[in-house]
Design an enzyme around this catalytic site. Structure first.
Site, PDB file in Angstrom:
ATOM      1  N   LYS A 135      -0.613  -1.449 -10.831  1.00  0.00           N
ATOM      2  CA  LYS A 135       0.572  -1.622 -11.379  1.00  0.00           C
ATOM      3  C   LYS A 135       0.697  -2.235 -12.757  1.00  0.00           C
ATOM      4  CE  LYS A 135       2.396   0.019  -7.481  1.00  0.00           C
ATOM      5  NZ  LYS A 135       3.263   1.180  -7.161  1.00  0.00           N
TER       6      LYS A 135
HETATM    7  C1  LIG Z   1       3.678   1.238  -5.694  1.00  0.00           C
HETATM    8  C2  LIG Z   1       4.910   1.996  -5.154  1.00  0.00           C
HETATM    9  C3  LIG Z   1       5.367   1.431  -4.060  1.00  0.00           C
HETATM   10  C4  LIG Z   1       4.895   0.188  -3.265  1.00  0.00           C
HETATM   11  O1  LIG Z   1       3.666   0.154  -3.068  1.00  0.00           O
HETATM   12  P1  LIG Z   1       2.711  -1.118  -2.327  1.00  0.00           P
HETATM   13  O2  LIG Z   1       1.312  -0.477  -2.566  1.00  0.00           O
HETATM   14  O3  LIG Z   1       3.163  -1.251  -0.817  1.00  0.00           O
HETATM   15  O4  LIG Z   1       2.886  -2.226  -2.945  1.00  0.00           O
HETATM   16  C5  LIG Z   1       6.559   1.915  -3.652  1.00  0.00           C
HETATM   17  N1  LIG Z   1       7.247   2.880  -4.424  1.00  0.00           N
HETATM   18  C6  LIG Z   1       6.506   3.406  -5.394  1.00  0.00           C
HETATM   19  C7  LIG Z   1       7.390   4.461  -5.922  1.00  0.00           C
HETATM   20  C8  LIG Z   1       5.417   2.895  -5.836  1.00  0.00           C
HETATM   21  O5  LIG Z   1       4.501   3.608  -6.953  1.00  0.00           O
END
Ligand SMILES: *Cc1c(COP(=O)(O)O)cnc(C)c1O
Length: 380
Positions: free
Chosen positions: A181
């Site tokens: 992210k």
């Molecule tokens: C990254 C992401 C999440 C959450 O991901 P985690 O790996 O649990 O932190 C949820 N929704 C979307 C659209 C994502 O891109």
């Protein structure tokens, strides 16, 4: 050449912050959690922020704390990461998939009303790839039908809609900090909400069902351990302090790709600027033209892999996942199905240098052109 799909941006400042937590001997539920939550609340412009162990955990707690339960329906796009729909299922509620707009890849507000039934409780809007969804239209429909609005802003920290940060519009919103992210805490996430009672409930749920006044062995409700460690929170604080330069660098990488690729007729690039919206670049996803299919897309990804270039196939739609094979799809999803077969996420991270971007584009176009040439020859 070796170009990864993504790579976190960690400086000495992050390393020092983490080391100093380790030296402090306070490793969980401490001052760094409070600092991270406060900084995040200020940054997003919301009264309450609650740090959690992942974006997925955050989404689960939103569903739970907002009282969405067995048999309730939540409208969500299928063109997204599976966690968005899973969080709904954890509570026995039903994800109802709707289609996306081809330009922004966000849920198409014109498809919302036909998906609403007497069981619909909420709209779970995803700001796909960091591009803000059309919040005016979504909030308006939500209000008229008395629905909750939850923002999955996991890919969109720092994105803005009409000058306001995404995550500040809904009844609750979630950001995520997995290493791919925009900013990372290793694993982690944060829930934000304007509602004091919802915040209180989420704080208790993440901490084994303990309310603030409870002693350690009193649990008022069925809770979870969804806490985020002090180590992760310290990392998050430093990343958040650097966020403007991180977002600016990501935008520069997107602009460089755009410059090279936007005039190629064999592919569509993502919009680089949109009226009323500030994009927070999460990934750079192009799609091959409509006369290409999944086989050709996979061949391009394969070719790039042989050149040491890692690409992603964002997203394989949720309704096509084996884990969703029992789910009836109620509404047609033509844009989701057609686009998801042709998308390629190109390498995208802060440290990606211009010559690498050029090399990625050269290899990409060589592969695409060779497929076009093969087709021409097959016709003769
Ligand atoms: C990254 C992401 C999440 C959450 O991901 P985690 O790996 O649990 O932190 C949820 N929704 C979307 C659209 C994502 O891109």
């Amino acid at each position: 050449m070796k170009v990864p799909l993504s790579q976190p941006d960690i400086t000495e400042a992050e390393i020092e912050a983490v080391v100093s937590v380790l030296r402090s001997s306070r490793l969980s539920i401490g001052p760094k959690q409070e600092e991270f939550e406060q900084q995040m609340a200020v940054y997003i412009g919301v009264p309450h922020a609650i740090a959690v162990s992942s974006g997925t955990a955050g989404l689960h707690l939103c569903i739970r704390a907002l009282g969405i339960s067995k048999g309730d329906e939540v409208i969500v796009p299928s063109f997204t990461f599976i966690a968005a729909a899973n969080a709904i299922r954890y509570e026995g509620a039903v994800p109802v998939f709707i289609d996306i707009e081809p330009e922004t890849l966000n849920l198409d507000p014109s498809r919302l009303e036909e998906a609403i039934t007497p069981k619909t409780r909420a709209i779970l809007v995803v700001h796909t790839f960091g591009c803000p969804a059309d919040m005016d239209a979504i909030l308006d429909i939500g209000r008229r039908h008395h629905l909750l609005v939850i923002e999955d802003a996991c890919e969109a920290i720092g994105a803005e809609y009409k000058g306001r940060k995404v995550g500040s519009f809904g009844d609750a919103a979630v950001f995520a900090f997995y290493p791919n992210k925009q900013i990372t805490t290793g694993e982690g996430g944060i829930v934000v909400t304007p509602h004091e009672q919802v915040a209180r409930s989420i704080r208790a749920l993440r901490n084994q069902g303990r309310y603030e006044s409870d002693d350690w062995f009193q649990h008022d409700t069925l809770g979870y351990n969804y806490r985020l460690s002090e180590i992760s929170c310290a990392l998050g604080c430093v990343q958040l302090q650097r966020i403007e330069s991180i977002l600016a660098r990501r935008e520069a990488v997107a602009q460089k790709y755009d410059e090279i690729l936007r005039s190629r007729k064999e592919l569509t690039v993502p919009p680089i600027a949109l009226h009323h919206k500030r994009i927070s670049w999460f990934v750079y996803v192009i799609r091959l033209a409509a006369n290409f299919g999944q086989l050709q897309r996979d061949a391009v990804v394969q070719f790039l892999a042989t050149k040491g270039i890692s690409c992603g196939r964002y997203f394989a739609p949720i309704h096509k996942q084996p884990a969703y094979r029992h789910y009836k799809v109620r509404h047609p999803l033509p844009a989701t199905e057609s686009i998801s077969r042709r998308t390629i996420a190109l390498p995208f991270f802060n440290g990606l240098a211009d010559p690498d971007i050029e090399q990625v584009c050269t290899s990409l176009m060589r592969s695409v052109e060779s497929i076009c040439l093969e087709r021409e020859q097959a016709k003769i």
